[in-house]
Design a protein around this motif. Structure first.
Motif, short mmCIF file in Angstrom:
data_model
loop_
_atom_site.label_atom_id
_atom_site.label_comp_id
_atom_site.label_asym_id
_atom_site.label_seq_id
_atom_site.Cartn_x
_atom_site.Cartn_y
_atom_site.Cartn_z
N LYS A 13 26.16 30.75 75.86
CA LYS A 13 26.20 29.42 75.31
C LYS A 13 27.64 29.13 74.68
CE LYS A 13 24.78 27.29 70.87
NZ LYS A 13 24.02 27.25 69.45
N ILE A 14 28.31 30.03 73.82
CA ILE A 14 29.58 29.81 73.36
C ILE A 14 30.55 29.48 74.65
CG2 ILE A 14 31.46 30.77 71.81
CD1 ILE A 14 29.43 31.81 70.17
N GLY A 15 30.46 30.45 75.50
CA GLY A 15 31.20 30.56 76.63
C GLY A 15 31.38 29.03 77.61
N ARG A 16 30.11 28.51 77.53
CA ARG A 16 30.14 27.28 78.04
C ARG A 16 30.54 26.08 77.24
NH1 ARG A 16 24.35 26.64 81.80
NH2 ARG A 16 24.72 28.36 83.03
N GLU A 17 30.24 26.13 75.94
CA GLU A 17 31.10 25.09 75.04
C GLU A 17 32.52 25.40 75.16
OE1 GLU A 17 28.98 26.08 71.27
OE2 GLU A 17 27.44 24.76 71.73
N ILE A 18 32.95 26.59 75.39
CA ILE A 18 34.52 26.83 75.41
C ILE A 18 34.94 25.94 76.57
CG2 ILE A 18 36.29 28.39 75.85
CD1 ILE A 18 34.73 30.32 73.69
N LYS A 23 38.09 21.79 79.24
CA LYS A 23 38.18 20.73 80.24
C LYS A 23 38.51 19.32 79.34
CE LYS A 23 36.60 22.74 83.93
NZ LYS A 23 37.04 22.52 85.44
N SER A 24 38.08 19.16 78.09
CA SER A 24 38.22 17.75 77.66
C SER A 24 39.61 17.90 76.77
CB SER A 24 37.18 17.49 76.90
OG SER A 24 36.83 18.35 75.69
N GLY A 25 40.06 19.17 76.18
CA GLY A 25 41.08 18.85 75.26
C GLY A 25 42.10 20.06 75.54
N GLY A 26 42.11 20.92 76.73
CA GLY A 26 43.21 21.64 77.04
C GLY A 26 43.05 23.17 76.42
N PRO A 27 43.80 24.11 76.96
CA PRO A 27 43.51 25.30 76.73
C PRO A 27 44.15 26.16 75.55
CG PRO A 27 45.30 25.42 78.62
CD PRO A 27 44.81 23.93 78.10
N ASP A 28 44.99 25.19 74.92
CA ASP A 28 45.74 25.52 73.43
C ASP A 28 44.96 25.26 72.37
OD1 ASP A 28 47.58 26.18 71.57
OD2 ASP A 28 49.13 24.78 72.20
N PRO A 29 44.60 26.35 71.55
CA PRO A 29 43.81 26.13 70.31
C PRO A 29 44.47 25.39 69.40
CG PRO A 29 44.17 28.42 70.86
CD PRO A 29 44.43 27.83 72.03
N VAL A 30 45.74 25.43 69.51
CA VAL A 30 46.59 24.68 68.35
C VAL A 30 46.79 23.13 68.38
CG1 VAL A 30 48.76 24.24 67.51
CG2 VAL A 30 48.13 26.59 68.01
N ALA A 31 46.40 22.78 69.73
CA ALA A 31 46.23 21.38 70.15
C ALA A 31 44.82 21.06 70.19
CB ALA A 31 47.10 21.14 71.32
N ASN A 32 43.97 22.07 70.31
CA ASN A 32 42.54 21.56 70.61
C ASN A 32 41.68 22.08 69.32
OD1 ASN A 32 39.90 21.19 71.56
ND2 ASN A 32 40.66 21.98 73.65
N PRO A 33 41.35 21.06 68.52
CA PRO A 33 40.62 21.50 67.11
C PRO A 33 39.10 22.11 67.52
CG PRO A 33 41.03 19.15 67.21
CD PRO A 33 41.60 19.77 68.36
N ARG A 34 38.66 21.43 68.79
CA ARG A 34 37.20 21.82 69.04
C ARG A 34 37.37 23.23 69.41
NH1 ARG A 34 32.53 22.55 67.76
NH2 ARG A 34 30.94 22.50 69.18
N LEU A 35 38.42 23.68 70.28
CA LEU A 35 38.37 25.00 70.80
C LEU A 35 38.51 26.12 69.68
CD1 LEU A 35 38.53 27.04 73.11
CD2 LEU A 35 41.10 26.21 73.40
N ARG A 36 39.53 25.55 68.68
CA ARG A 36 39.76 26.17 67.55
C ARG A 36 38.38 26.81 66.79
NH1 ARG A 36 43.73 23.15 66.05
NH2 ARG A 36 42.91 21.93 64.30
N VAL A 37 37.72 26.01 66.51
CA VAL A 37 36.34 26.10 65.63
C VAL A 37 35.43 26.99 66.67
CG1 VAL A 37 34.76 24.04 65.99
CG2 VAL A 37 34.95 25.03 64.00
#
Length: 224
Positions: A13-18, A23-37
């Motif tokens: 589940k988390i893998g798919r959400e990642i 895909k929507s905000g890029g692979p950099d967690p610094v620039a992608n708040p959803r990925l960070r969380v």
């Protein structure tokens, strides 16, 4: 074995959400708040770091199928309202499966909006407690960001807010150096229905079918 099954399901589940977040905000967690969380959620679920890195790398690949987030609504047996959240690369397969789970368990798949109005869509954050934090003051501070409730426990603070407030609340918490341990979206029923043990078992059986399906990420219902 059941626990390992649940862990594998959580990691999927988390893998798919990642993948969706990258895909929507890029692979950099610094620039992608959803990925960070989501990376924090993965850590809280004890998901190995290499699994997280693999999901980010996979999402950045051109060959990775796009996952769509699709929500289905329906009724289980005894009039229990259900909302089924999915992340799928094949909505045709997913809707067929979801419909069959409902049909085989004396339920029915409904149309969009058929039960959604019975639930409030919320977001929640679990953050580490900091010395000297006053729940009421923090709640007042966060009201403008869509926060409705703040609970302070010994080790952590729970923050509940409107679905739309997720981004602004996350930004505030990060800027004020609260460590986010976990963040989720929830659907909370306005009213719940009480069933007897036999009826509850029938609902649990249907929920078990959804839980076994890798496309299904969350199921919310109004059974007490």
């Amino acid at each position: 074995m059941k626990r390992w099954g649940n862990m594998a399901k959580t990691f999927t589940k988390i893998g798919r959400e990642i993948v969706i977040a990258v895909k929507s905000g890029g692979p950099d967690p610094v620039a992608n708040p959803r990925l960070r969380v989501l990376m924090q959620n993965a850590k809280a679920a004890n998901m190995p770091k290499e699994n997280v890195e693999r999901a980010i790398k996979k999402a950045s690949s051109k060959d990775q199928a796009d996952y769509k987030e699709v929500v289905y609504e329906g009724y289980g047996p005894f009039g229990i309202a259900m909302i089924v959240e999915t992340a799928t690369d094949n909505p045709t397969r997913t809707v067929a499966n979801v419909r069959s789970y409902f049909n085989k368990n004396n339920g029915s798949l409904g149309t969009t909006g058929s039960v959604d109005y019975m639930f409030d869509h919320k977001c929640s954050f679990k953050v580490t407690n900091k010395e000297g934090v006053d729940a009421e003051e923090l709640e007042l501070e966060l009201i403008d960001f869509g926060v409705q409730e703040v609970f302070v426990e010994e080790d952590y603070i729970m923050v509940y807010g409107e679905f739309e407030g997720f981004g602004p609340i996350q930004k505030y918490l990060e800027e004020n150096e609260f460590e986010i341990l976990n963040a989720e979206f929830e659907r909370i029923p306005h009213e719940t229905k009480t069933l007897n043990e036999e009826q509850q078992a029938a609902i649990e059986k249907l929920l078990g079918k959804f839980e076994e399906d890798d496309d299904v990420t969350n199921v919310f219902h109004n059974m007490a």
